[in-house]
Design a protein around this motif. Structure first.
Motif, PDB file in Angstrom:
ATOM      1  N   ARG A  84      -4.627  -8.589  13.417  1.00 43.64           N
ATOM      2  CA  ARG A  84      -6.050  -8.588  13.095  1.00 43.64           C
ATOM      3  C   ARG A  84      -6.483  -7.164  12.745  1.00 43.64           C
ATOM      4  NH1 ARG A  84     -10.581 -11.391  15.405  1.00 43.64           N
ATOM      5  NH2 ARG A  84     -12.408 -10.745  14.206  1.00 43.64           N
TER       6      ARG A  84
ATOM      7  N   ALA B 202     -13.762 -11.687   9.102  1.00 38.48           N
ATOM      8  CA  ALA B 202     -12.510 -11.422   9.818  1.00 38.48           C
ATOM      9  C   ALA B 202     -11.359 -11.261   8.828  1.00 38.48           C
ATOM     10  CB  ALA B 202     -12.216 -12.556  10.788  1.00 38.48           C
TER      11      ALA B 202
ATOM     12  N   ARG C  63     -12.163   0.969   8.473  1.00 41.00           N
ATOM     13  CA  ARG C  63     -12.441   2.173   7.675  1.00 41.00           C
ATOM     14  C   ARG C  63     -11.172   2.791   7.105  1.00 41.00           C
ATOM     15  NH1 ARG C  63     -16.537   5.592  11.591  1.00 41.00           N
ATOM     16  NH2 ARG C  63     -18.272   4.122  11.625  1.00 41.00           N
ATOM     17  N   GLN C  64     -10.036   2.331   7.546  1.00 45.01           N
ATOM     18  CA  GLN C  64      -8.781   2.882   7.037  1.00 45.01           C
ATOM     19  C   GLN C  64      -8.601   2.503   5.565  1.00 45.01           C
ATOM     20  OE1 GLN C  64      -6.182   4.693   8.878  1.00 45.01           O
ATOM     21  NE2 GLN C  64      -8.015   5.043  10.088  1.00 45.01           N
ATOM     22  N   GLY C  65      -7.860   3.331   4.837  1.00 48.76           N
ATOM     23  CA  GLY C  65      -7.629   3.065   3.431  1.00 48.76           C
ATOM     24  C   GLY C  65      -6.782   1.816   3.233  1.00 48.76           C
TER      25      GLY C  65
ATOM     26  N   GLN D 282      -9.612  -4.953  12.633  1.00 49.76           N
ATOM     27  CA  GLN D 282     -10.910  -5.133  13.261  1.00 49.76           C
ATOM     28  C   GLN D 282     -11.569  -3.803  13.581  1.00 49.76           C
ATOM     29  OE1 GLN D 282      -9.540  -7.264  16.636  1.00 49.76           O
ATOM     30  NE2 GLN D 282      -8.231  -5.594  17.295  1.00 49.76           N
ATOM     31  N   GLY D 283     -12.851  -3.888  13.840  1.00 48.76           N
ATOM     32  CA  GLY D 283     -13.593  -2.714  14.288  1.00 48.76           C
ATOM     33  C   GLY D 283     -13.474  -1.571  13.297  1.00 48.76           C
ATOM     34  N   HIS D 284     -13.299  -0.401  13.853  1.00 51.38           N
ATOM     35  CA  HIS D 284     -13.271   0.785  13.008  1.00 51.38           C
ATOM     36  C   HIS D 284     -11.996   0.898  12.191  1.00 51.38           C
ATOM     37  CE1 HIS D 284     -16.799   1.901  15.253  1.00 51.38           C
ATOM     38  NE2 HIS D 284     -16.970   2.907  14.441  1.00 51.38           N
ATOM     39  N   MET D 285     -11.002   0.083  12.507  1.00 53.31           N
ATOM     40  CA  MET D 285      -9.790   0.119  11.686  1.00 53.31           C
ATOM     41  C   MET D 285     -10.117  -0.301  10.245  1.00 53.31           C
ATOM     42  SD  MET D 285      -6.056  -1.411  12.647  1.00 53.31           S
ATOM     43  CE  MET D 285      -5.720  -0.282  13.986  1.00 53.31           C
TER      44      MET D 285
ATOM     45  N   SER E 237     -11.371   0.813   1.283  1.00 57.10           N
ATOM     46  CA  SER E 237     -11.111   0.645   2.712  1.00 57.10           C
ATOM     47  C   SER E 237     -10.919  -0.839   3.008  1.00 57.10           C
ATOM     48  CB  SER E 237     -12.277   1.192   3.533  1.00 57.10           C
ATOM     49  OG  SER E 237     -13.415   0.374   3.357  1.00 57.10           O
TER      50      SER E 237
END
Lengths: 426, 252
Positions: B107, B94, B114-116, B109-112, B123
């Motif tokens: 938070r 987490a 993958r952000q730079g 989380q999830g696919h976020m 990432s």
């Protein structure tokens, strides 16, 4: 404003704070008696000298560096909009200076002052922001946007015995949702720019940590006499990979003004709610909701949302908002329009959806588009945006606004508009 | 490279015992040595993240970080002014970010994930994930090779569980210092996602550390990122309360 005038202004603020503290001390002595005050003054330095981290005595330098830091930014924004066949412009300069300082071990001060100067069409006619059917019956008085000089936040933090006590204008912002935060009680987000900073709230709060990712916070928000002041309790916990919180609050709010402008006494609003955020099947998800009881009305609000990132780093956000206070569709009553205009309610409609996409493009550009949609009345607001990180401490942002829908619908009367903003950090 | 063995995932990359004797090791033994050496009790670090733009411009961000074990990290940016005061907390998988001008933690989380990370080629997932190489990947030795004149073994790794950021990896491990010198990270489809080059390997106590990492994200073609350690201390006493939400939000 020159640096010299800024310094002068800061000195004036400091002097005013000192006078205020002196007056408060005098009042305290009168009410509590000198021995009590001396006891408090004795305890504070003791708390300040106590080791912050008993298990770090071996090396003072292992804790994050303690420092006094002054940062800030200068922002210039030009905005223009066209509504009801009329163009208006508003231009502002905003200078913000942030200070973080350690007053002793376990005693911290954080503050930020903002100077904001406006030019252009600073006289705003309320009726321009209301549907024709409502505007006809509304007081035609204009609202004048004036230059502002204010303390964005200024608070002192004491950490005696593990409890963190914060006194002053502080951030009391909650909620896992991206745009619609039912648990946000004091400083609602700008729906068209939800990530823009917000002012603090004058309060006294205490936070008791219950483990690394859990704590309980209670806050008292003075507003008029004790009876009408805000009281909030919030607990949060991290369990099974989810952040979960529960909130109970009593705040006093002015019922929405009537079209005739008649004011009524503040009424108590009871709020029970909570939020949750985590990951389900690889998707970031969040939920947030409240049950409200205010001036004879009882309603629920709830938000459910999620995000997904495409392989090319395009971030997709979706959020659905239910507002039991809202109506299934137009027409909306005048009081509802006024409450929304005043920021007291987040939507007129019962259901509103927010969708957004955002992705980096070519080095330091970022393109985005967001949309607020009210399916009940068929209206929508589109917000395209471009952000350009011009240099290490310089950014440019351009946002647009396109309203879709008939007059009288939630988002249909906004016309078109937008702003260009440049910000330099120091 | 065990890329996520960095503070808040960015630092503390793979390393190994200074002992040599690698000629006959198996792929699994290589991973176990990497894991064993990466299990650092505590580390404090000052480092910079430099994003290089193809146009020739650079953005340099400096931060301080604290890490305890493999599951707890705290990081605070100190420059530039635009990012100063931004803080990150990682507890296990987490991760949270604190935005100082909004006064709120969020938070990630999830696919976020993958952000730079702060606009870099790393990432957030790189920063939050911390796999055990021996437990999370199956490995085979592809070949033996040399990198910059050093003997390396090239490992091909395949993820054992589905929720890892990279389904496949190819890693060049220095078999004398047991430090990864190069790594290629792949998606499940076999597409190359990132290439990492590690250098400036220095000895700290009985370990070898890469003080410089170059990362190129194949999908983010406009940038490359350099991660450079400015100062690193091992075995420091880091108070538990650093790795808490309260600390994240107050910075003290």
């Amino acid at each position: 404003m020159t640096i010299g005038r800024m310094a002068l202004e800061l000195a004036r603020v400091a002097a005013a704070l000192a006078r205020g503290l002196a007056r408060a001390a005098a009042r305290l002595v009168r009410r509590a008696g000198l021995p009590s005050v001396l006891l408090v003054l004795a305890v504070v330095p003791l708390a300040a000298q106590a080791p912050e981290h008993p298990d770090s005595a071996a090396s003072d330098s292992v804790a994050p560096a303690v420092r006094t830091r002054v940062t800030g930014y200068l922002e210039h924004q030009f905005s223009a909009s066209r509504s009801r066949g009329r163009w208006t412009q508003l231009d502002h300069d905003r200078l913000r200076a942030d200070l973080v300082a350690r007053a002793g071990r376990g005693v911290w001060l954080e503050a930020a002052a903002v100077w904001q100067l406006y030019r252009g069409d600073t006289r705003v006619r309320l009726r321009d922001h209301l549907p024709a059917s409502v505007a006809a019956g509304v007081d035609t008085t204009s609202l004048v946007i004036e230059d502002r000089h204010f303390v964005n936040h200024a608070y002192l933090v004491l950490s005696p015995g593990g409890v963190e006590i914060t006194a002053g204008k502080q951030y009391l912002t909650w909620g896992a949702a991206w745009v619609f935060n039912p648990t946000e009680l004091f400083r609602p987000k700008d729906l068209f720019e939800p990530t823009y900073e917000r002012e603090g709230v004058g309060a006294l709060s205490a936070r008791l940590p219950l483990g690394a990712l859990s704590d309980v916070l209670v806050a008292y928000v003075p507003d008029g006499p004790f009876r009408t002041s805000g009281k909030v309790a919030r607990a949060r916990h991290h369990v099974a990979g989810f952040d979960v919180s529960a909130l109970a609050a009593a705040v006093y709010e002015q019922p929405a003004a009537t079209p005739a402008g008649a004011a009524s006494a503040p009424s108590r609003r009871l709020v029970l709610g909570g939020d949750l955020s985590g990951e389900v099947l690889g998707l970031g998800v969040w939920a947030e909701g409240t049950w409200n009881d205010f001036a004879g009305d009882r309603w629920a609000e709830a938000t459910l949302g999620g995000n997904y990132t495409l392989p090319d780093r395009t971030l997709l956000l979706v959020e659905g908002y239910f507002n039991g206070w809202g109506r299934p569709g137009d027409p909306y009553p005048a009081a509802a329009w006024l409450a929304r205009l005043a920021g007291e309610r987040r939507s007129l409609g019962r259901f509103v959806a927010y969708v957004a996409a955002n992705r980096p493009v070519r080095e330091v550009w970022r393109l985005g588009v967001g949309a607020l949609v009210n399916p009940g009345d068929g209206s929508a607001a589109l917000v395209p945006s471009v952000a350009w990180e011009f240099a290490e401490n310089v950014e440019l942002i351009a946002n647009g606004l396109v309203s879709i829908g008939a007059d009288g619908t939630e988002y249909g009367r906004g016309g078109v508009g937008g702003f260009v903003r440049g910000r330099v950090y120091f | 490279m065990t890329s996520t063995r960095m503070t808040v995932g960015l630092v503390a990359l793979a390393l190994a015992c200074a002992r040599a004797g690698s000629a006959q090791v198996t792929a699994r033994e290589v991973l176990e040595r990497l894991d064993a050496n990466m299990t650092i009790r505590t580390v404090r670090m000052r480092a910079e993240l430099i994003v290089h733009y193809r146009g020739g411009d650079d953005r340099t961000m400096t931060f301080e970080s604290w890490e305890r074990g493999t599951d707890q990290s705290f990081l605070e940016f100190t420059s530039p002014a635009r990012d100063a005061g931004s803080r990150f907390l990682r507890q296990g998988d987490a991760m949270w970010i604190y935005l100082p001008r909004v006064g709120k933690s969020v938070r990630i989380q999830g696919h976020m994930l993958r952000q730079g990370f702060m606009g870099s080629d790393f990432s957030y997932g790189d920063a939050s994930e911390n796999p055990s190489m021996a437990n999370d990947y199956d490995a085979v030795i592809e070949r033996r090779d040399t990198v910059d004149g050093r003997q390396v073994v090239v490992l091909s790794l395949t993820a054992r569980r589905p929720n890892l950021s990279y389904s496949r990896r190819r890693t060049w491990v220095d078999t004398e210092r047991w430090v990864p010198l190069r790594e290629e990270l792949f998606a499940a489809s076999g597409r190359l996602l990132k290439t990492m080059t590690l250098s400036d390997v220095r000895r700290l106590a009985d370990r070898w550390y890469p003080f410089r990492i170059e990362l190129d994200d194949a999908l983010q073609t406009e940038t490359t990122t350099t991660f450079r350690v400015l100062e690193m201390r091992l075995g420091v006493a880091v108070p538990s309360e650093v790795f808490t939400l309260r600390y994240l939000e107050s910075g003290r």
